[in-house]
Write an enzyme that holds these catalytic residues in place. Structure first.
Site, PDB file in Angstrom:
ATOM      1  N   TYR A 158      -0.094   4.851  -4.684  1.00 34.05           N
ATOM      2  CA  TYR A 158      -0.032   3.980  -3.648  1.00 34.05           C
ATOM      3  C   TYR A 158       0.628   4.284  -2.395  1.00 34.05           C
ATOM      4  CZ  TYR A 158       0.504  -0.188  -0.609  1.00 34.05           C
ATOM      5  OH  TYR A 158       0.532  -1.138   0.273  1.00 34.05           O
ATOM      6  N   SER A 213       1.406   1.035   5.340  1.00 33.75           N
ATOM      7  CA  SER A 213       2.490   0.357   4.856  1.00 33.75           C
ATOM      8  C   SER A 213       3.846   1.243   5.214  1.00 33.75           C
ATOM      9  CB  SER A 213       2.296   0.299   3.192  1.00 33.75           C
ATOM     10  OG  SER A 213       3.708  -0.236   2.647  1.00 33.75           O
TER      11      SER A 213
END
Length: 264
Positions: free
Chosen positions: A156, A142
């Protein structure tokens, strides 16, 4: 000839969102698919693709459990006899205040699924790729963690940043085996995961959160999962034969702005 025709491709987290988008694009390009996810929806997606004339097998797998990933490898070998490409897409994102009450379940969940899940799937499937004479591993990281972050994303961001290191070291580890390893770093994609994040950040008006995200992206929209699928297909085929150990950003330019106000 389609660029993935005859290739056996394993995709984790393939029941929805980006994983579903990748599965549909890989099918379009002729791949034989083994779709893996925890829930039964992955079986429905495999059945749907088969009804459209594609080759697809669904397997319920918990990537946080290495033995479950071994089962995936065994089923793939038994069904197709080889693996050409592994796409490690399974992942979660749950927002949490770092300074709030903490039993560390959220931290551990991100580590177990986002980090250990990639490790386990790669460890289980890689021997098949080696036996096949080489291939590709595509890892879903990401922009969050490696490049940017927002409040609530510590678990995350940590997990996704770790996958960049995993990608680079694994690429070096298996380069002499004719295996390429690359990471995709998406920005915001219109998926159930992002819709869930919007619900968490603005429970009364989640659509307002989605619009705010889109307005901040230079291209003024979120990505479609199949756009990420197209990049995954490129990295999983011979068209990217000299690319390994890198991360490719696909974010509509969201990481470009230096400020939110300059020039506005």
């Amino acid at each position: 000839m389609k660029k993935l025709e005859g290739k056996v491709c394993v995709i984790t987290g393939a029941s929805k969102g980006i994983g579903e988008g990748i599965a549909k694009v890989y099918a379009k390009y002729g791949a034989k698919l083994v779709l893996a996810a925890r829930g039964p929806k992955v079986l429905e997606l495999a059945s749907e693709l088969k009804s459209q004339g594609f080759e697809a097998t669904g397997v319920q797998v918990d990537v946080s459990d290495f033995e479950s990933c071994n089962k995936l490898a065994e089923i793939t070998e038994k069904t197709y006899g080889k693996v050409d490409t592994l796409v490690c897409n399974a992942g979660i994102c749950v927002l949490e205040d770092f300074l709030g009450d903490d039993d560390f379940k959220n931290r551990d969940m991100h580590i177990d699924i986002n980090i250990k899940g990639v490790w386990n799937a790669t460890k289980a499937i890689l021997p098949s790729i080696v036996s096949n004479g080489g291939g590709a591993v595509v890892i879903m990281s990401s922009v969050t963690g490696d490049m940017v972050a927002d409040p609530g994303e510590v678990a995350y961001a940590t997990s996704k940043a770790a996958l960049v290191g995993f990608t680079k070291s694994m690429a070096r580890e298996v380069a002499d085996k004719n295996i390429r390893v690359n990471a995709i770093c998406p920005g915001y994609v219109l998926t159930p995961l992002v819709e869930g994040m919007a619900q968490q950040s603005d429970p009364e008006h989640p659509e307002r959160a989605i619009k705010a995200i889109a307005d901040a992206v230079p291209l003024k929209r979120l990505a479609d999962p199949e756009e990420v699928g197209e990049l995954a297909a490129f990295l999983g085929c011979k068209e990217s034969s000299y690319i390994t150990g890198t991360q490719i950003v696909i974010d509509g330019g969201s990481t470009l702005p230096e400020t939110s106000s300059m020039g506005q």
